[in-house]
Design a protein around this motif. Structure first.
Motif, short mmCIF file in Angstrom:
data_model
loop_
_atom_site.label_atom_id
_atom_site.label_comp_id
_atom_site.label_asym_id
_atom_site.label_seq_id
_atom_site.Cartn_x
_atom_site.Cartn_y
_atom_site.Cartn_z
N TYR A 1 0.87 -1.18 0.00
CA TYR A 1 0.00 0.00 0.00
C TYR A 1 0.90 1.22 0.00
CZ TYR A 1 -3.94 3.03 1.17
OH TYR A 1 -4.89 4.02 1.15
N TRP A 2 0.32 2.40 -0.05
CA TRP A 2 1.12 3.61 -0.26
C TRP A 2 1.84 4.09 0.99
CZ3 TRP A 2 1.58 3.18 -5.05
CH2 TRP A 2 0.50 2.81 -5.84
N PRO B 1 4.43 6.21 -4.68
CA PRO B 1 3.37 6.39 -5.67
C PRO B 1 3.85 6.08 -7.09
CG PRO B 1 3.49 8.28 -4.21
CD PRO B 1 4.69 7.44 -3.92
N ARG B 2 3.08 5.25 -7.77
CA ARG B 2 3.38 4.93 -9.16
C ARG B 2 2.08 4.53 -9.82
NH1 ARG B 2 4.82 0.58 -5.93
NH2 ARG B 2 4.05 -1.45 -6.61
N ALA C 1 -0.83 6.18 10.37
CA ALA C 1 -2.07 6.93 10.11
C ALA C 1 -2.56 6.65 8.69
CB ALA C 1 -1.81 8.42 10.30
N ILE C 2 -1.63 6.56 7.74
CA ILE C 2 -2.01 6.27 6.35
C ILE C 2 -2.63 4.86 6.27
CG2 ILE C 2 -1.11 5.82 4.03
CD1 ILE C 2 1.08 7.95 4.67
N ASP D 1 -6.11 4.97 7.94
CA ASP D 1 -7.10 5.90 7.39
C ASP D 1 -7.30 5.64 5.90
OD1 ASP D 1 -8.93 7.86 7.24
OD2 ASP D 1 -7.60 9.51 7.77
N GLN D 2 -7.93 4.52 5.57
CA GLN D 2 -8.23 4.17 4.19
C GLN D 2 -9.74 4.18 4.00
OE1 GLN D 2 -6.14 0.71 2.58
NE2 GLN D 2 -4.81 0.69 4.36
N PRO D 3 -10.19 4.42 2.74
CA PRO D 3 -11.64 4.42 2.53
C PRO D 3 -12.28 3.10 2.98
CG PRO D 3 -10.49 5.15 0.55
CD PRO D 3 -9.44 4.70 1.52
N MET D 4 -11.53 2.02 2.89
CA MET D 4 -12.06 0.70 3.24
C MET D 4 -10.87 -0.14 3.69
SD MET D 4 -14.54 -1.19 0.58
CE MET D 4 -15.22 -2.79 0.92
N PHE E 1 -13.97 -8.12 -1.07
CA PHE E 1 -14.91 -7.54 -2.05
C PHE E 1 -14.59 -8.03 -3.45
CE2 PHE E 1 -16.11 -4.64 -5.36
CZ PHE E 1 -17.45 -4.45 -5.09
N TRP E 2 -13.30 -7.96 -3.83
CA TRP E 2 -12.96 -8.29 -5.22
C TRP E 2 -13.06 -9.79 -5.49
CZ3 TRP E 2 -13.89 -5.00 -8.69
CH2 TRP E 2 -13.72 -3.63 -8.43
N LEU F 1 -2.77 7.14 -11.41
CA LEU F 1 -1.88 7.41 -10.29
C LEU F 1 -2.66 7.33 -8.97
CD1 LEU F 1 0.19 10.23 -11.97
CD2 LEU F 1 1.07 8.06 -11.13
N PRO F 2 -1.95 7.09 -7.87
CA PRO F 2 -2.66 6.90 -6.60
C PRO F 2 -3.40 8.16 -6.12
CG PRO F 2 -0.29 6.50 -6.34
CD PRO F 2 -0.51 6.76 -7.77
N MET G 1 -17.12 0.88 -2.62
CA MET G 1 -17.64 2.02 -1.86
C MET G 1 -18.29 2.94 -2.87
SD MET G 1 -15.14 3.90 0.81
CE MET G 1 -15.69 5.31 1.75
N PHE H 1 -14.65 10.99 1.33
CA PHE H 1 -13.55 10.45 2.12
C PHE H 1 -12.26 11.21 1.83
CE2 PHE H 1 -9.73 8.01 2.69
CZ PHE H 1 -9.87 7.54 3.99
N HIS I 1 -5.33 15.27 7.32
CA HIS I 1 -3.87 15.07 7.29
C HIS I 1 -3.12 16.25 6.67
CE1 HIS I 1 -4.18 10.82 8.52
NE2 HIS I 1 -5.31 10.86 7.86
N HIS J 1 1.64 11.39 0.51
CA HIS J 1 2.10 10.01 0.28
C HIS J 1 1.55 9.45 -1.03
CE1 HIS J 1 -1.90 9.32 1.84
NE2 HIS J 1 -1.81 8.04 1.56
#
Lengths: 469, 469
Positions: free
Chosen positions: A201-202, A207-208, A387-388, A391-394, A402-403, B211-212, B394, B402, B410, B415
Motif C-alpha cells: 500500500y502507499w 506512488p506509481r 495513520a495512512i 485511514d483508508q476508505p475501506m 470484495f474483489w 496514479l494513486p 464504496m 472520504f 492530514h 504520500h
C-alpha cells in the motif's frame, strides 16, 4: 479441466485471482497456496471468506507444511500425493535461502551462477509438483465436478519477475503448452488473472501508476493486539518507563553463528529496555539480564503493546506491516529476497535504520537502537505511515474480500482488464504505428524528390532549348 | 495569500482538491466552482459535505448564474463584484458553444482559427475574473482570516489539456507568476493539487493506468428516482406496455432549427412509445400525439422510471451516467466538447447508437430508436454497465467525501503524490540517465579503440624490427 494448476506462478508478493469456473452463486473457492510467510496473508483472506459463508478448499501436496496439526482450520484441505517428501522439499528450500543470504551479504555476481542453478532446481520441483497434479486424473475429475467459482492463487516464486526471466522460462512455457494442448506461455497464462491483489500500500510503497485490475491490500493481516501470556506480560511490565524491544528474524531463519549472536546480545545488554528475542540457537555468552530468548513470540501482540519502543526485524513484509500498523520504529537486518528492498523503503521513509547482520559491530547495533528509540524523528515518521494505513476508505481485508466476491458474482472482472494483454509485442510498443508513419514519410520524401528532380530536368531542358533558339 | 484564485484551471471533467490552508480540525471548505453542468457534480459533493457538518463557502462572481433564487442552498456564497455582467458572460459562452457545435458538425480544420480566437477570448475572461479576485484586497483578507482547510476547485476549461495547449498558455503562466511573485506555470500550479477526483469510472471509461492521487468518482450524482409530478406520471402510465422514451439535449442547448425539429418529431410520432421531450423552441408541425414537449424534465426520475425504454441524449457525461445507473439504452446526438467522445464510449460498449443531429433523416432516428428498444443487445450491455456502477467497494460520493476529509485531516495527501511532479523535463524522460550511459559507452569505445590502435602499432613496430634483425 487442466487449467487450475496453472496457478503455480512466479511473482513475489502477489495474490492472483482468476475466474475459471462458473456455477451458481454458491461461492466455492479453490486455493493454490504457497508455503512459509506467504501463507499468513492467504490464510487471513481464507478465514474471512469462511466467516462470510463461502466454501474454501485448499489444494496442498503431501510434502506441504501448511497445516499446523495443533490448530484446526475451518477450511477444507485437499491433499494430493507427490513423489517428494517433506524433508526433500524443506532441504531444497533451506539451501536456496542460505545461498540467497550469501548473495545479499556478498557481491551479487559471485554467487549468481549458484543462485541460477538453485532457482532452476526449485523451479523444476515446481514443475514436478504441478505435473503430478495435472496428471492425477482422480483429483482433476473431483475438482472439475466441484464446479468452483474462483481460483485464488499465490503467484509467488522467490524473486518475482526478475526470476521468471532467470528461470529457464522456456521450460515453463513448454510445460504449460503441453498441459493445455496449445502453444502458450507462462506470462500469457498469468495475464488471464481477473484481479491482482498486491500485498502493499502507499504507506510502504512509493506512488506509481497502477492498472484498474490491481488492488493494493498490504497489511490485510494486521489486527489490534491481544493480551500477552501472563509470564510474558510480567516481563514486559517489569521494563518500567523504558519499555521493551522486540527482536525477530522471521519464521525462515531461526539461528545464526555464535559470533554474531554474541555481538547482538552484547549490544542488547547495554540498553535500558527489556528485550524479547525470538532465537532458537545456543544461548549467547554475552546475553544480558534484560534480554529473554523465546522459540516463538506473539509478534503482532508484542508490537501492539503500549510498552514497545522498537522492533529489530529481518524486513519481511508481514513484520514491517505489523510495525507500521502499530507505529513502531525499526532496525532492519535484511537477509534475502525482498527484505533488503523492504528495509530500504522504510529507511527512505524515515521509519527505520538499516544494518548489515554479517558485518555490524556491537556499537553499530547499540547506536541504531538508541537512535530509533530516542530520536522522535523515527517515531513521528512511523506514526505518519500508521495513520495512512489506518485511514483508508475501506480496510484492506474488506477490499480483498470484495474483489474475490465480485469475481464470483460477475464471473470475472473483464471491465478492469487492460487491452494491452491482447496486443502483440509490436503493437504494444506501437511499432506498427511507427512503421506506418515512417512508410508515409518515406513515400512522401520519395515522391517530392522525384517531382523536384523531374521539374529541375524539365526546366534545364527548356533552358537549353531557349539557348539554342 | 494569493494562492486561492489559482484554482481557475483548465481541465475538463476534473475536480481538483488542494490543501492550501491549515487550521484546527474544523472542516472549512472553500469552493471555486464552474458554471453549467459542472455545477451539478460539485453541488452533490457540497450538499453531502454540509450534511456531514462541514462549513462550505462557495466563491462566485457577480456574473455567475450558479444560484437558482427559487432553491435556497445550505452552503454559504461569497459573491465578489466583477466588471462583467451576467449577459456579457452568457453571450460569450453561447457564441463559443455554437461555434464548437459547428466544429463537431463540419470539419475541424475549417473552424480551427475561429475556435482558437474564441477560446482565447474565453480564457481572457477567465484571467480577468481571476485577476479581479486576487486584487480584491478586502475579499482576500476575509478569506485568509477564515483559515480554510481545503480548497475544492473544478479544474475545467472547455476541452481539457488539448486546449490548455491551444490557449496562449504563456499568458496564464505570466499571470500566475505575477500573482505569486515567482516564476511558475499553470501546469506547475495545477500539479500541486493533493487529490484529483475524476468524474468517470470503469463502466464509462476503458482500463488504463492511473496514479494513486487520482480517484474515479463518476456517477456520484446518481440516485434512485423520486416520484414524478402527477400529470407527468399519468402521461407515462398511459404508455401501457410500450413504455416511454426520454429526450433531452442538456441544459446548454434548448432549441434547434425548425427543419431539424420536424425531422425528429416525425420520427418520434412513428414509435409506439410515449415520448417526453425537453424542448424550448416552436412546436414542430410534425409532432405526434404520443410526444409531449417540456421546458424542463426531472431527468433522473424519468430515467429511473420502470416504464422507460430509451434515452435520446446529447451525450453529456452527467446524463450518460444517469442512464448507466438506471440501465437505459441510449441514442446519442453529440453536439460539442466531450460529448462525441462520451457517445463513442457508449457505442463501443454496446449501450448506445450514435447519430448526427444535423444530417440524420427521420428514418435514421426511427431505426435507431427501434433498434435500442427492441434489440436485447443494447439493454443487456447497459445493464452490465449498470451492475459495474452499482457494485463498487464504496459508493463514488462516499469516496469523494472520504478524500476531501482525508486532505483536511492530514493537511494533504503527500504520500500519494508521484515524484514525477518534482522532476525536470529531461529527468522525466530519463535523458540524464541515457546521456550518462551514452557517455560511458562512448568513453569505453574510445579507450578500447585507442588501446587496440596502440597495440597494433607496437606489434607492427616489433614485426618490422624482427624483420630488420
Amino acid at each position: 479441466m487442466n487449467k487450475m494448476p496453472m496457478k503455480w506462478l512466479l511473482l513475489l508478493q502477489l495474490l492472483q485471482l482468476t475466474c475459471y469456473f462458473s456455477s451458481g452463486s454458491c461461492g466455492k473457492v479453490l486455493v493454490w497456496p504457497v508455503e512459509f510467510s506467504h501463507w499468513m496473508n492467504m490464510k487471513t483472506i481464507l478465514d474471512e471468506l469462511v466467516t462470510r459463508g463461502h466454501e474454501v478448499t485448499v489444494l496442498e501436496s503431501s510434502a506441504s507444511t501448511l497445516i499446523d496439526p495443533n490448530k484446526p482450520l475451518a477450511m477444507k484441505f485437499e491433499t494430493f500425493p507427490i513423489s517428494l517428501t517433506k524433508d526433500d522439499f524443506q532441504k531444497v528450500a533451506k539451501i536456496l535461502i542460505e545461498t540467497w543470504m550469501l548473495v545479499v551479504k556478498d557481491y551479487f555476481w559471485i554467487h549468481l551462477s549458484t543462485m541460477q542453478r538453485l532457482f532452476e532446481e526449485f523451479s523444476d520441483i515446481g514443475i514436478k509438483i504441478c505435473s503430478e497434479v495435472v496428471s492425477n486424473k482422480k483429483l482433476m475429475t473431483k475438482l472439475q465436478e466441484s464446479k468452483f467459482d474462483v481460483v485464488l492463487a499465490d503467484a509467488v516464486g522467490p524473486c518475482g519477475e526478475l526470476l521468471a526471466e532467470m528461470y529457464n522460462e522456456e521450460k515453463w512455457n513448454q510445460f504449460y503448452s503441453e498441459v493445455l494442448g496449445k502453444p502458450t506461455t507462462l506470462v500469457e497464462t498469468m495475464g488471464k488473472a481477473e484481479m491482482w491483489l498486491i500485498r502493499n500500500y502507499w504507506d510502504f510503497s512509493f506512488p506509481r501508476p497502477r492498472l484498474p485490475n490491481v488492488e493494493f491490500v498490504g497489511g490485510l493481516h494486521c489486527k489490534p493486539a491481544k493480551p500477552l501470556p501472563k509470564e510474558m506480560e510480567e516481563f514486559v511490565q517489569s521494563s518500567g518507563e523504558h519499555g521493551i524491544v522486540v527482536f525477530s528474524l522471521g519464521s525462515m531463519v531461526s539461528n545464526m553463528s555464535e559470533e554474531r549472536a554474541n555481538v547482538i546480545a552484547s549490544a542488547l545488554a547495554q540498553i535500558p529496555q527489556k528485550v524479547l528475542w525470538r532465537y532458537d540457537g545456543k544461548k549467547p555468552d554475552t546475553l544480558g539480564p534484560n534480554t529473554r530468548l523465546y522459540k516463538w513470540i506473539p509478534q503482532n501482540d508484542l508490537l501492539g503493546h503500549p510498552k514497545t519502543k522498537a522492533f529489530i526485524t529481518h524486513g519481511g513484509s508481514n513484520g514491517i506491516y505489523e510495525a507500521i500498523y502499530h507505529g513502531i520504529p525499526m532496525v532492519g537486518l535484511p537477509l534475502f529476497a525482498d527484505q533488503p528492498h523492504n528495509v530500504v523503503h522504510m529507511t527512505t521513509k524515515g521509519a527505520a535504520i538499516r544494518l548489515d547482520l554479517e558485518t555490524m559491530s556491537t556499537e553499530d547495533l547499540l547506536n541504531a537502537l538508541k537512535e530509533v528509540i530516542n530520536n522522535p524523528f523515527y517515531k513521528e515518521n512511523v506514526m505518519r505511515l500508521s495513520a495512512i494505513q489506518h485511514d483508508q476508505p475501506m480496510k484492506p481485508l474488506d477490499r480483498a474480500i470484495f474483489w474475490i466476491e465480485f469475481v464470483m458474482r460477475h464471473r470475472g472482472a473483464q471491465h478492469l482488464r487492460p487491452a494491452a494483454h491482447d496486443l502483440t509485442w509490436f503493437q504494444y510498443h506501437s511499432l506498427d504505428v511507427i512503421g506506418f508513419l515512417l512508410a508515409c514519410v518515406t513515400t512522401a520524401v520519395f515522391v517530392i524528390t522525384k517531382c523536384c528532380l523531374f521539374c529541375c530536368r524539365k526546366f534545364a531542358r527548356i533552358g537549353k532549348k531557349g539557348k539554342k533558339d
